[in-house]
Each structure stands twice: as C-alpha cells, then as structure tokens.
Design a protein around this motif. Sequence first.
Motif, PDB file in Angstrom:
ATOM      1  N   ILE A  72      16.633  -9.639 -32.391  1.00  0.00           N
ATOM      2  CA  ILE A  72      17.297  -9.450 -33.662  1.00  0.00           C
ATOM      3  C   ILE A  72      18.073 -10.608 -34.218  1.00  0.00           C
ATOM      4  N   VAL A  73      17.869 -10.493 -35.481  1.00  0.00           N
ATOM      5  CA  VAL A  73      18.779 -11.788 -35.966  1.00  0.00           C
ATOM      6  C   VAL A  73      19.601 -11.049 -37.207  1.00  0.00           C
ATOM      7  N   ASN A  74      21.027 -11.401 -37.195  1.00  0.00           N
ATOM      8  CA  ASN A  74      21.894 -10.950 -38.312  1.00  0.00           C
ATOM      9  C   ASN A  74      22.101 -12.065 -39.122  1.00  0.00           C
ATOM     10  N   ILE A  75      22.159 -11.859 -40.203  1.00  0.00           N
ATOM     11  CA  ILE A  75      22.456 -12.874 -41.306  1.00  0.00           C
ATOM     12  C   ILE A  75      23.959 -12.845 -41.851  1.00  0.00           C
ATOM     13  N   SER A  76      24.604 -13.673 -40.923  1.00  0.00           N
ATOM     14  CA  SER A  76      26.219 -13.890 -41.355  1.00  0.00           C
ATOM     15  C   SER A  76      26.135 -14.616 -42.533  1.00  0.00           C
TER      16      SER A  76
ATOM     17  N   LEU B 224      22.144  -5.102 -24.998  1.00  0.00           N
ATOM     18  CA  LEU B 224      20.682  -5.168 -25.082  1.00  0.00           C
ATOM     19  C   LEU B 224      20.216  -6.181 -23.986  1.00  0.00           C
ATOM     20  N   ALA B 225      20.798  -7.138 -23.531  1.00  0.00           N
ATOM     21  CA  ALA B 225      20.435  -8.121 -22.454  1.00  0.00           C
ATOM     22  C   ALA B 225      19.591  -7.628 -21.413  1.00  0.00           C
ATOM     23  N   PRO B 226      19.848  -6.399 -20.749  1.00  0.00           N
ATOM     24  CA  PRO B 226      19.011  -5.530 -19.802  1.00  0.00           C
ATOM     25  C   PRO B 226      17.664  -5.579 -20.049  1.00  0.00           C
ATOM     26  N   ARG B 227      17.419  -5.511 -21.286  1.00  0.00           N
ATOM     27  CA  ARG B 227      16.047  -5.312 -21.855  1.00  0.00           C
ATOM     28  C   ARG B 227      15.404  -6.546 -22.067  1.00  0.00           C
ATOM     29  N   ASN B 228      16.138  -7.806 -22.061  1.00  0.00           N
ATOM     30  CA  ASN B 228      15.569  -9.106 -22.448  1.00  0.00           C
ATOM     31  C   ASN B 228      15.734  -9.032 -23.965  1.00  0.00           C
ATOM     32  N   ILE B 229      16.335  -8.261 -24.664  1.00  0.00           N
ATOM     33  CA  ILE B 229      16.280  -8.285 -26.175  1.00  0.00           C
ATOM     34  C   ILE B 229      17.442  -9.136 -26.653  1.00  0.00           C
ATOM     35  N   ARG B 230      17.039 -10.264 -27.370  1.00  0.00           N
ATOM     36  CA  ARG B 230      18.197 -11.115 -27.600  1.00  0.00           C
ATOM     37  C   ARG B 230      18.842 -11.010 -29.023  1.00  0.00           C
ATOM     38  N   VAL B 231      20.033 -10.945 -29.500  1.00  0.00           N
ATOM     39  CA  VAL B 231      20.509 -10.792 -30.719  1.00  0.00           C
ATOM     40  C   VAL B 231      21.400 -11.988 -30.924  1.00  0.00           C
ATOM     41  N   ASN B 232      21.111 -12.713 -32.251  1.00  0.00           N
ATOM     42  CA  ASN B 232      21.735 -13.967 -32.673  1.00  0.00           C
ATOM     43  C   ASN B 232      22.030 -13.722 -34.048  1.00  0.00           C
ATOM     44  N   CYS B 233      23.021 -14.753 -34.603  1.00  0.00           N
ATOM     45  CA  CYS B 233      23.345 -14.799 -35.920  1.00  0.00           C
ATOM     46  C   CYS B 233      23.258 -16.019 -36.531  1.00  0.00           C
ATOM     47  N   ILE B 234      22.697 -15.976 -37.874  1.00  0.00           N
ATOM     48  CA  ILE B 234      22.533 -17.032 -38.807  1.00  0.00           C
ATOM     49  C   ILE B 234      23.665 -17.192 -39.536  1.00  0.00           C
ATOM     50  N   CYS B 235      24.289 -18.391 -39.860  1.00  0.00           N
ATOM     51  CA  CYS B 235      25.547 -18.347 -40.535  1.00  0.00           C
ATOM     52  C   CYS B 235      25.005 -19.270 -41.928  1.00  0.00           C
TER      53      CYS B 235
ATOM     54  N   LEU C 179      16.004 -21.107 -44.667  1.00  0.00           N
ATOM     55  CA  LEU C 179      16.743 -19.970 -43.870  1.00  0.00           C
ATOM     56  C   LEU C 179      15.680 -19.240 -42.951  1.00  0.00           C
ATOM     57  N   ALA C 180      14.581 -18.902 -43.784  1.00  0.00           N
ATOM     58  CA  ALA C 180      13.417 -18.219 -42.987  1.00  0.00           C
ATOM     59  C   ALA C 180      12.815 -19.169 -41.761  1.00  0.00           C
ATOM     60  N   ALA C 181      12.823 -20.159 -41.891  1.00  0.00           N
ATOM     61  CA  ALA C 181      12.387 -20.945 -40.608  1.00  0.00           C
ATOM     62  C   ALA C 181      13.371 -21.111 -39.506  1.00  0.00           C
ATOM     63  N   ALA C 182      14.628 -20.855 -39.814  1.00  0.00           N
ATOM     64  CA  ALA C 182      15.652 -20.704 -38.730  1.00  0.00           C
ATOM     65  C   ALA C 182      15.528 -19.149 -38.261  1.00  0.00           C
TER      66      ALA C 182
ATOM     67  N   ALA D 204      23.071 -14.407 -28.248  1.00  0.00           N
ATOM     68  CA  ALA D 204      24.649 -14.170 -28.746  1.00  0.00           C
ATOM     69  C   ALA D 204      25.317 -15.427 -29.308  1.00  0.00           C
ATOM     70  N   ALA D 205      24.378 -16.075 -30.031  1.00  0.00           N
ATOM     71  CA  ALA D 205      24.988 -17.580 -30.454  1.00  0.00           C
ATOM     72  C   ALA D 205      25.048 -17.357 -32.167  1.00  0.00           C
ATOM     73  N   ASP D 206      25.825 -18.098 -32.850  1.00  0.00           N
ATOM     74  CA  ASP D 206      26.027 -18.375 -33.878  1.00  0.00           C
ATOM     75  C   ASP D 206      25.391 -19.610 -34.506  1.00  0.00           C
ATOM     76  N   LEU D 207      24.152 -19.588 -35.414  1.00  0.00           N
ATOM     77  CA  LEU D 207      23.644 -20.806 -35.816  1.00  0.00           C
ATOM     78  C   LEU D 207      24.056 -21.274 -37.248  1.00  0.00           C
ATOM     79  N   PRO D 208      24.754 -22.016 -37.772  1.00  0.00           N
ATOM     80  CA  PRO D 208      25.102 -22.556 -39.021  1.00  0.00           C
ATOM     81  C   PRO D 208      23.994 -22.965 -39.614  1.00  0.00           C
ATOM     82  N   VAL D 209      23.522 -22.880 -40.834  1.00  0.00           N
ATOM     83  CA  VAL D 209      22.200 -23.405 -41.250  1.00  0.00           C
ATOM     84  C   VAL D 209      22.894 -23.819 -42.847  1.00  0.00           C
ATOM     85  N   ASP D 210      23.568 -24.634 -42.831  1.00  0.00           N
ATOM     86  CA  ASP D 210      24.671 -25.025 -43.983  1.00  0.00           C
ATOM     87  C   ASP D 210      24.688 -26.467 -44.502  1.00  0.00           C
TER      88      ASP D 210
END
Length: 278
Positions: A143-147, A178-189, A232-235, A249-255
Amino acid sequence: MKDDSLSYWTGKSVVVTGGARGQGAAEVVALTAAGAHVHAVDVHPEDSHWWVDLIEQVGDGRRLLNTIVADVATESGWETVADAVRDCGVPLAGLVNNAGITLRKTLSETTLPEWDRVMGINLTGAYLGIRTLAPLLEDGGAIVNISSTAGLTGYFSAAYTASKWGLRGLTKASALELAPRNIRVNCICPGLVETPMMNSANAVHDLDTARLLHDGNRDATLLDRGAHPAELAAAALFLLGPDSSFVNAADLPVDGGMIGGGIYWRIGKATGNLGARP
C-alpha cells in the motif's frame, strides 16, 4: 534475482484513487505500462473529459484499465471498489491512496464543513480504503499513501496539513497491523508537482495567488522546478514492487530537496554563500 517490472505485474491488479487526472493518472499509466491490471477510481462522472484523457494516455494498455466512479470519502464508494476488484478476478497486489484535495486557508479562515471535506477525502478516504481492501490484498502486497511535504513540516493550510500529517500516522499504524501478512505500507511525500490541482485557483482567492504559491514552492526547492507527475509515479511503482521488499512504514520525500534543504537553503542563497544558478 528479482523479476523485471513487466513480468512481476502480469496477473496482478492495483487500485489507484484519484486516478483520472494529475499524479493519479500518471500512476495508472505507469502501472498499466508495467503490465498491471489497474482499477482507477475517481469521483468524476463517466463522461468527464478526465476519463477520456486517461484512456488516451493509457493507449494500448486500455485492456488493463478498469475505471470506477466512486467517492472515496464514503463507505459505499469503497464497497463499489471492492465489488469491482472481486468481479475482476485478478489478484489484488497493491493500493495507492492518491485521492486528495487542497484548501489554502489558515485555521481561522477554515469553516467546519471545509475542514470535514478535506479530512474526509485526504485522510478518512485512505483509512476506508485500507480497511476495505486489506482483506482482499494478497500476502506480500503493498500500500502506498500519498502524503505531502506539508505532512513533514509546518504549512499555513491548516486542514490540508493536518490531513497529510495524519496520513503519515495512518501509514505507520497500518504497517504494524499488516506486517504479519507481509503487506508493506509506505508513504510518499511530494513537494511541488505540476498538476492541475497545484496550478488551479479553485482553492485560493484568485489566479495571481495560485501563481505566487506555485512560484514560492519552486523557489524553496533545491532543483528549482516542480516534479513531473511521472516522477512521482516512478516512486509509487518502486514502493509497490519487489525492489522495495524491505522498505516498510517509511516516509519517502520526492520533493527535489525541498525538505532536505530546509531553512539554510534560503539563508545560503540570501547571504551569497550558495551561488545563483547560471
């Protein structure tokens, strides 16, 4: 050795919200080009020119595109999305919570209905999306959330800033669960992105104000430009795919260096210690 992106995404599907235009459309185009089946979700009516434009951008990947008209701020909207994913029959491997609106008003200027609308789309929409689709995601999905950079620092737009800070918190809480299911959740800023929303006047008083905000964001960016939506799409594609298998669980600034440069970027320019661009 990991599979290339084309072979990885074959036989997998991804949901992208706010997918009809701007950054969301760029994510849809990138994913279909990689071979993914994409459910593009947006509130625009079926006959909107935004959908027409998206289909043209996808081109030969049209067979991999499913467009869904739904309001992400509602449970019924997400039930529509979930039904479409189940009916499609292609395993769900990713979710991009990209849908968002802006409101360039201070705390004292913001009415409660305006506050609720921003929170409903930017934050509650992502919460509903994760809650609804996580049970459908295959183990090992992402999952990728766009912050926003406004979710990493102070910004005068109170509702927008609060929603984007909240989205970062939601990212981390979801990653824990969601980590027990190996589902990763990260955030793009993202910082400044050249999209219709950034260049519009619908959330400010006039076009002159919109231009001032645009130029102020550009001047605060080390690379002295806004991002193309495809950057941003590439990220997003990176965080969804196998090359980021240990990023969670990371925040990735693409700024373009907006946050990394901080106040000393402008101080350095003002004092002459950092030279002007040629």
